[in-house]
Scaffold this motif. Sequence first.
Motif, PDB file in Angstrom:
ATOM      1  N   ALA A  57      16.507   9.015  12.895  1.00 35.73           N
ATOM      2  CA  ALA A  57      15.864   8.687  14.176  1.00 35.73           C
ATOM      3  C   ALA A  57      14.524   7.996  13.962  1.00 35.73           C
ATOM      4  O   ALA A  57      13.906   7.545  14.926  1.00 35.73           O
ATOM      5  CB  ALA A  57      15.674   9.962  14.990  1.00 35.73           C
ATOM      6  N   ALA A  58      14.052   7.929  12.729  1.00 37.22           N
ATOM      7  CA  ALA A  58      12.761   7.277  12.454  1.00 37.22           C
ATOM      8  C   ALA A  58      12.860   5.778  12.660  1.00 37.22           C
ATOM      9  O   ALA A  58      13.923   5.180  12.499  1.00 37.22           O
ATOM     10  CB  ALA A  58      12.315   7.574  11.020  1.00 37.22           C
ATOM     11  N   ALA A  59      11.731   5.183  13.004  1.00 39.48           N
ATOM     12  CA  ALA A  59      11.629   3.724  13.059  1.00 39.48           C
ATOM     13  C   ALA A  59      11.007   3.280  11.746  1.00 39.48           C
ATOM     14  O   ALA A  59       9.804   3.396  11.549  1.00 39.48           O
ATOM     15  CB  ALA A  59      10.762   3.302  14.245  1.00 39.48           C
ATOM     16  N   VAL A  60      11.863   2.824  10.852  1.00 38.51           N
ATOM     17  CA  VAL A  60      11.407   2.434   9.514  1.00 38.51           C
ATOM     18  C   VAL A  60      11.029   0.956   9.543  1.00 38.51           C
ATOM     19  O   VAL A  60      11.768   0.137  10.090  1.00 38.51           O
ATOM     20  CB  VAL A  60      12.525   2.677   8.470  1.00 38.51           C
ATOM     21  CG1 VAL A  60      12.060   2.272   7.078  1.00 38.51           C
ATOM     22  CG2 VAL A  60      12.957   4.139   8.487  1.00 38.51           C
ATOM     23  N   ALA A  61       9.883   0.636   8.968  1.00 41.13           N
ATOM     24  CA  ALA A  61       9.452  -0.761   8.912  1.00 41.13           C
ATOM     25  C   ALA A  61      10.506  -1.611   8.201  1.00 41.13           C
ATOM     26  O   ALA A  61      11.088  -1.182   7.210  1.00 41.13           O
ATOM     27  CB  ALA A  61       8.129  -0.871   8.152  1.00 41.13           C
ATOM     28  N   ASP A  62      10.753  -2.807   8.726  1.00 41.12           N
ATOM     29  CA  ASP A  62      11.673  -3.739   8.068  1.00 41.12           C
ATOM     30  C   ASP A  62      10.957  -4.553   7.001  1.00 41.12           C
ATOM     31  O   ASP A  62      11.576  -5.049   6.066  1.00 41.12           O
ATOM     32  CB  ASP A  62      12.270  -4.702   9.097  1.00 41.12           C
ATOM     33  CG  ASP A  62      13.149  -3.991  10.088  1.00 41.12           C
ATOM     34  OD1 ASP A  62      13.910  -3.101   9.666  1.00 41.12           O
ATOM     35  OD2 ASP A  62      13.072  -4.303  11.293  1.00 41.12           O
ATOM     36  N   TYR A  63       9.648  -4.738   7.205  1.00 44.64           N
ATOM     37  CA  TYR A  63       8.857  -5.530   6.257  1.00 44.64           C
ATOM     38  C   TYR A  63       7.603  -4.766   5.859  1.00 44.64           C
ATOM     39  O   TYR A  63       7.069  -3.987   6.638  1.00 44.64           O
ATOM     40  CB  TYR A  63       8.444  -6.869   6.899  1.00 44.64           C
ATOM     41  CG  TYR A  63       9.607  -7.817   7.112  1.00 44.64           C
ATOM     42  CD1 TYR A  63       9.994  -8.689   6.099  1.00 44.64           C
ATOM     43  CD2 TYR A  63      10.309  -7.836   8.315  1.00 44.64           C
ATOM     44  CE1 TYR A  63      11.064  -9.557   6.287  1.00 44.64           C
ATOM     45  CE2 TYR A  63      11.388  -8.699   8.507  1.00 44.64           C
ATOM     46  CZ  TYR A  63      11.749  -9.563   7.489  1.00 44.64           C
ATOM     47  OH  TYR A  63      12.815 -10.420   7.668  1.00 44.64           O
ATOM     48  N   ARG A  64       7.164  -4.987   4.644  1.00 44.46           N
ATOM     49  CA  ARG A  64       5.895  -4.433   4.166  1.00 44.46           C
ATOM     50  C   ARG A  64       5.107  -5.550   3.513  1.00 44.46           C
ATOM     51  O   ARG A  64       5.665  -6.606   3.176  1.00 44.46           O
ATOM     52  CB  ARG A  64       6.163  -3.302   3.165  1.00 44.46           C
ATOM     53  CG  ARG A  64       6.832  -3.785   1.888  1.00 44.46           C
ATOM     54  CD  ARG A  64       7.168  -2.632   0.957  1.00 44.46           C
ATOM     55  NE  ARG A  64       8.105  -3.067  -0.074  1.00 44.46           N
ATOM     56  CZ  ARG A  64       8.966  -2.254  -0.702  1.00 44.46           C
ATOM     57  NH1 ARG A  64       9.010  -0.964  -0.395  1.00 44.46           N
ATOM     58  NH2 ARG A  64       9.771  -2.720  -1.621  1.00 44.46           N
ATOM     59  N   VAL A  65       3.809  -5.299   3.315  1.00 51.94           N
ATOM     60  CA  VAL A  65       2.948  -6.288   2.697  1.00 51.94           C
ATOM     61  C   VAL A  65       3.309  -6.405   1.215  1.00 51.94           C
ATOM     62  O   VAL A  65       3.484  -5.388   0.536  1.00 51.94           O
ATOM     63  CB  VAL A  65       1.465  -5.871   2.862  1.00 51.94           C
ATOM     64  CG1 VAL A  65       0.536  -6.852   2.163  1.00 51.94           C
ATOM     65  CG2 VAL A  65       1.130  -5.769   4.345  1.00 51.94           C
ATOM     66  N   THR A  66       3.441  -7.637   0.742  1.00 52.82           N
ATOM     67  CA  THR A  66       3.869  -7.868  -0.644  1.00 52.82           C
ATOM     68  C   THR A  66       2.856  -7.298  -1.642  1.00 52.82           C
ATOM     69  O   THR A  66       3.229  -6.622  -2.588  1.00 52.82           O
ATOM     70  CB  THR A  66       4.077  -9.372  -0.888  1.00 52.82           C
ATOM     71  OG1 THR A  66       4.971  -9.863   0.128  1.00 52.82           O
ATOM     72  CG2 THR A  66       4.691  -9.647  -2.255  1.00 52.82           C
TER      73      THR A  66
END
Lengths: 240, 240
Positions: B103-112
């Motif tokens: 149910a978590a909203a997991v980030a699709d992108y992170r800072v490189t």
Amino acid sequence: EIVSATLHAANPIRDLAGEHLLITAGGTREAIDPVRFLGNRSSGKMGIALAEAALKRGAKVTLITTASRAVSLGCERVLVESAEEMRTAVLDRLPGATALIMAAAVADYRVTNPAAQKIKKSGEKLTLELERTPDILAEAARLRPSGTLILGFAAETERVVEEGRRKLREKGVDAIVANDVSRPDTGIGSDHNAGVMLFADREVRLELSSKWTMAERILDEVHRLRVLRDRSEVELTPGY
Amino acid sequence: EIVSATLHAANPIRDLAGEHLLITAGGTREAIDPVRFLGNRSSGKMGIALAEAALKRGAKVTLITTASRAVSLGCERVLVESAEEMRTAVLDRLPGATALIMAAAVADYRVTNPAAQKIKKSGEKLTLELERTPDILAEAARLRPSGTLILGFAAETERVVEEGRRKLREKGVDAIVANDVSRPDTGIGSDHNAGVMLFADREVRLELSSKWTMAERILDEVHRLRVLRDRSEVELTPGY
């Protein structure tokens, strides 16, 4: 002694009676799309501690905050989210205030073109183009009515005092509370804080303490600035 | 009747006894520097409602969450922050679980390349280079022990059912709860939710309700999936 302590708690020193403090708290959020945002770790605790302490000392308080946590009755609260919303809320209320204390962590950059719909995952890489947000502290210092005190915070991870001194000078404010947010025991998100309060002509060390104690120390300095300001205005009045 | 209702509240249907649910909640934060992060508006309420309801129905529950809000005694809680931390926590615990509900909203992108020190304001523009985060749901579906149920959520602002169906198919999970997060009255951050639960062979509409009620409806479906799975395993057992 018990009676005296109780009376004191019920009647703290009301040395800020007559002041109307505008205090900002929390960290702004800058939308990337309807779901995602650029944020920062500010909890709003420092600004809220300042608001509560100022209320007890007799000031009228308007708290402009991104944090939805409760504050005492008697404190006007304005909820905002982005740097732009905070700017509008601060500048609208500045003419009625006697002092502004910007304890909020305002984003320095925002997304140039936030998306109206949730951005779908697509490539392996994504580039976010950011632009500067308005410098609320500097703008408030330029636009302030005569006699309005302006205090800012500088959250730094390196060369804390030097960076604080630079902000004091460049933004044209009366004081900067510079604190080291790289320490895990103080600053952003913590219940504790430590730092140094910088003025044009002096510095005051703020030893490690609860944010409640630090708020009282900062308000002592607001009171001192007010006394000095009133005295210099008297001295500057021709023919006095 | 009062006695019966009281007994029922004290002894709810324990139809999930024997299950060990791994539930994720909240929104991940991806560091930009020590102070700033990429975040999303998930409050953790949906995942926490699922955890609390599953506990009452007799399941063992491990909640992997970014939200520090309190949960009932008896619920194991694992606090994480980034998508990578959530991935590790989920994959480490998957072998001991009978079902995973993400149910978590997991980030699709992170800072490189997150910065070790606070990034100083410099130019008018700043470019943030982002890279994809691991797809925890798809990875868990690939690595799951036989019999482990996997349910995901899809928070969409457009073509909600189509996007949910695509995720169901591409990630190889048992069900997707697709909800429209563009509605101000439901979804991310709200106490309410609405959507549609998508399975390979059918859909179940989840009418607008509190997240507590929606959690019960979702767990009804988990129970149904378990009964179907057990029955098909019996049927598939040679010589039975």
